[in-house]
Design a protein around this motif. Structure first.
Motif, PDB file in Angstrom:
ATOM      1  N   UNK A  46      61.682  16.239 -32.521  1.00 20.31           N
ATOM      2  CA  UNK A  46      62.449  16.849 -31.432  1.00 20.31           C
ATOM      3  C   UNK A  46      62.633  15.806 -30.334  1.00 20.31           C
ATOM      4  N   UNK A  47      63.753  15.930 -29.598  1.00 22.09           N
ATOM      5  CA  UNK A  47      64.061  14.935 -28.557  1.00 22.09           C
ATOM      6  C   UNK A  47      64.396  15.626 -27.258  1.00 22.09           C
ATOM      7  N   UNK A  48      64.213  14.869 -26.164  1.00 22.14           N
ATOM      8  CA  UNK A  48      64.592  15.336 -24.844  1.00 22.14           C
ATOM      9  C   UNK A  48      65.093  14.134 -24.062  1.00 22.14           C
ATOM     10  N   UNK A  49      66.294  14.249 -23.501  1.00 24.74           N
ATOM     11  CA  UNK A  49      66.873  13.167 -22.689  1.00 24.74           C
ATOM     12  C   UNK A  49      66.944  13.648 -21.248  1.00 24.74           C
ATOM     13  N   UNK A  50      66.007  13.206 -20.422  1.00 22.97           N
ATOM     14  CA  UNK A  50      65.949  13.576 -19.004  1.00 22.97           C
ATOM     15  C   UNK A  50      66.718  12.530 -18.211  1.00 22.97           C
ATOM     16  N   UNK A  51      67.993  12.847 -17.864  1.00 24.23           N
ATOM     17  CA  UNK A  51      68.837  11.875 -17.172  1.00 24.23           C
ATOM     18  C   UNK A  51      68.438  11.674 -15.716  1.00 24.23           C
ATOM     19  N   UNK A  52      67.687  12.620 -15.157  1.00 29.38           N
ATOM     20  CA  UNK A  52      67.216  12.438 -13.780  1.00 29.38           C
ATOM     21  C   UNK A  52      66.076  11.428 -13.732  1.00 29.38           C
ATOM     22  N   UNK A  53      65.194  11.485 -14.718  1.00 25.66           N
ATOM     23  CA  UNK A  53      64.080  10.532 -14.787  1.00 25.66           C
ATOM     24  C   UNK A  53      64.436   9.300 -15.612  1.00 25.66           C
ATOM     25  N   UNK A  54      65.641   9.298 -16.222  1.00 22.87           N
ATOM     26  CA  UNK A  54      66.058   8.200 -17.105  1.00 22.87           C
ATOM     27  C   UNK A  54      65.006   7.965 -18.196  1.00 22.87           C
ATOM     28  N   UNK A  55      64.652   9.060 -18.871  1.00 21.72           N
ATOM     29  CA  UNK A  55      63.589   9.006 -19.871  1.00 21.72           C
ATOM     30  C   UNK A  55      64.033   9.756 -21.126  1.00 21.72           C
ATOM     31  N   UNK A  56      63.963   9.064 -22.250  1.00 23.00           N
ATOM     32  CA  UNK A  56      64.296   9.615 -23.562  1.00 23.00           C
ATOM     33  C   UNK A  56      62.990   9.775 -24.326  1.00 23.00           C
ATOM     34  N   UNK A  57      62.636  11.045 -24.673  1.00 18.56           N
ATOM     35  CA  UNK A  57      61.337  11.337 -25.286  1.00 18.56           C
ATOM     36  C   UNK A  57      61.541  11.896 -26.689  1.00 18.56           C
TER      37      UNK A  57
END
Length: 663
Positions: free
Chosen positions: A511-522
């Motif tokens: 599973x993935x999560x792209x947090x554009x506010x934190x600029x973090x791709x998990x």
């Protein structure tokens, strides 16, 4: 140097024009200068004059030199003063009351000066002067400015036409009262002479001035002694001087003079500090007698291997010289322009040979790293370490005074600089060395080079469990597709794990999560297996994060019991063939990488530890002999292939047999 009032005998073209009026010819050079003498009488007339009359004539005042005497007598000059130079723009006149002539000096001649002039005494006599100005010679009218520094020796070269080869050469100094002269017939070649004139080279003569001081500042003239003809003047010739070159000598002072020692193939960082009132002034660097290189303020400029920075906020000139060779040895001058002069620091750079000191270090982000440096004998010197920028300038100097790095005390000729909490910005090339400090100059001779490579801290997951891999990216790439790959993305052998724009339902383990506010791709991966171990890369377009290592701990642990004083044989299964086997001790499996293994495939025996491999059975065995109570604890069996690690946890429990049990 033999100096004195000019004694020049003018060439006279004796031509009776009317009554007692005489005329003579003087030849000058366009752009140059000329000096000649206007006589009261000819030698014959003078010798036939009674002594009392001669003395009376000698005392007559009011001398002049001009054009158009019968009209406005301009341009020109006149004086009633004696034993003193009188100036009127380009014209100068000197009247010596004890001589029977006065001297006329004209500078910066042009073709417009060509023509008939008159010189004489306001009350008694006059002479006509024909001034001829030539401009057909390449050596005519040269004018240069030369700079010298206190204590320096400098040589001037004066070119002349070949036809004047056997003529007397003249070197004059114009200092206002009167002109001093050095000519080739008077010059001594003694090494003790301040001025030395030499005429041994083809079509030019040289003048050397030794140990220059402020007194040598001024304007000098090079010339040849000649008469109306181009042939060498005879003993009876009446001559004048044609000056062909003018040299303005500027003498600069120095704040200090320092010797700096540096080493072949290494670097040196020099800081020249100037007085506070000059920190905004223009600064420059110069090597030996080469051209001054002026520095743009608050930015680095480079000239070959020399990089220079004018730091106006601190009022210093920074000089960085890299990849030193023997050619960089010499005298450097860093200077600042003042209102009417230069202030200079003279640096004598000595280049010596030294052994190579290049080291490669690997640091884990978030942890600490130590860089070792050779220590000079003078332990009181301040230690430095600096990092090269993109232009390979060691710009950012950190010292033990500023506490940017933690410096250890020197031991056995080595000190260490420790960087704590290492981050991405710390990767790169470092130099370290010791500082030598003088009153206005600081130098750091950089002798040790380090290449610091960074790695991400490993991600450790257990077989069957899950892990998170976090990838940061630049905010400019928030809308771009992100990648996670096993192996370097976009290469032939890379395995794409996931893309941020893929349908994640196709692989329920990921599973993935792209947090554009934190600029973090998990990326979250579940149900880990041994084959998941390896190096992973995060990428956006062609921009890569540092690779990270996913280490897998196998689910089944090994528990082994043994007695103190006995031995233990611990069998470790390995999954992959042709891998490096390791056995280490510690709370975390990464200890095998950071501190090294007790035994391995490359080091099978280490004291009480030994390792044997049974490839066909898929196991390797570690034997520990002469067991001690402190040997009890956690160990790790590991297999490594191309940087990919799989671990098995080992618990070693030791017991003490009682006396009865042993019976």
């Amino acid at each position: 140097m033999r100096a004195g009032i000019i004694i020049i005998i003018i060439f006279l073209t004796l031509c009776l024009i009317s009554g007692q009026v005489l005329c003579f010819k003087v030849i000058g050079c366009s752009g140059g200068s000329v000096m000649f003498k206007c006589m009261y009488k000819s030698d014959e007339q003078h010798n036939s004059t009674p002594l009392n009359q001669r003395e009376s004539n000698d005392q007559l005042k009011g001398k002049y030199f001009c054009r158009n005497r019968n009209r406005d007598c301009k341009p020109g000059i006149s004086t009633e003063l004696q034993r003193r130079w009188v100036n009127n723009e380009r014209f100068a006149l000197y009247d010596d009351e004890n001589s029977r002539f006065f001297t006329v000096f004209i500078r910066n001649l042009s073709r417009e000066d060509d023509g008939r002039y008159t010189c004489g005494n306001n009350q008694k006599w006059s002479r006509d002067v024909e001034l001829k100005v030539n401009n057909n010679s390449s050596s005519c009218g040269t004018s240069v400015i030369r700079s010298a520094y206190k204590g320096q020796t400098i040589t001037f070269s004066c070119k002349y036409e070949h036809k004047f080869k056997t003529h007397t050469k003249v070197f004059y100094r114009v200092n206002g009262d009167p002109v001093l002269v050095l000519n080739s017939s008077q010059s001594s070649q003694s090494s003790e002479e301040k001025f030395i004139l030499s005429d041994g080279q083809k079509d030019h003569f040289t003048v050397t001035i030794r140990d220059i001081s402020e007194a040598e500042r001024g304007v000098y003239l090079c010339g040849v002694e000649r008469d109306r003809a181009d042939k060498p003047p005879s003993e009876k010739s009446n001559t004048h001087i044609t000056f062909i070159k003018e040299i303005e000598l500027k003498v600069h002072g120095q704040i200090t003079s320092v010797q700096v020692e540096a080493y072949i193939s290494k670097s040196v960082f020099i800081t020249c500090e100037f007085p506070e009132e000059f920190k905004e002034n223009k600064k420059f660097i110069q090597k030996d007698s080469s051209k001054e290189i002026y520095v743009e303020q608050n930015q680095w400029i480079h000239y070959d291997r020399v990089h220079v920075f004018d730091d106006t906020s601190a009022g210093v000139l920074k000089v960085f010289i890299s990849d030193l060779t023997a050619a960089e040895e010499g005298t450097y001058r860093c200077g600042v322009n003042t209102a009417d002069d230069h202030l200079l620091m003279r640096i004598r750079l000595k280049i010596s040979q030294v052994g190579d000191h290049f080291r490669e270090s690997v640091a884990v982000i978030g942890e600490s790293v130590k860089l070792s440096c050779n220590s000079p004998e003078k332990q009181q010197l301040i230690k430095h370490i600096c990092k090269e920028n993109e232009e390979k300038i060691c710009q950012s100097i950190s010292s033990s005074e500023k506490q940017r790095f933690e410096f250890s005390d020197s031991t056995a000729g080595v000190y260490t600089a420790s960087i704590s909490n290492v981050s991405l910005r710390d990767a790169g090339v470092y130099w370290c060395g010791a500082e030598t400090r003088h009153e206005h100059l600081t130098s750091v001779s950089l002798t040790n080079k380090h290449q610091l490579t960074l790695t991400m801290p490993p991600v450790i997951g257990r077989e069957g469990d899950s892990v998170e891999i976090k990838c940061s990216y630049d905010e400019n790439y928030s809308t771009e597709v992100k990648y996670l790959c096993k192996g370097k993305c976009f290469t032939k052998d890379a395995q794409n794990i996931i893309r941020s724009d893929e349908d994640h339902d196709k692989n329920p383990k990921i599973s993935v999560k792209d947090d554009t506010e934190l600029n973090l791709f998990t990326v979250n991966t579940t149900e880990l297996r041994a084959e998941d171990a390896g190096k992973y890369w995060c990428a956006v377009r062609d921009v890569f994060n540092l690779p990270l290592e996913l280490m897998i701990i196998m689910k089944d642990a090994v528990i082994h019991e043994a007695s103190v004083g006995g031995s233990a044989s611990i069998s470790c299964k390995h999954i992959r063939k042709q891998t490096q086997k390791l056995f280490s001790r510690g709370d975390q499996p990464s200890i095998c990488i950071r501190d090294g293994a007790r035994v391995s495939s490359n080091k099978r025996i280490n004291g009480r530890f030994s390792l044997t491999e049974e490839t066909s059975a898929g196991v390797f065995t570690v034997k520990i002999s002469d067991l001690r109570a402190e040997d009890s604890g956690k160990y790790w069996c590991a297999e490594e292939s191309s940087g990919s690690f799989i671990f098995t946890e080992v618990q070693l429990h030791l017991t003490r047999d009682s006396f009865c049990q042993r019976l």
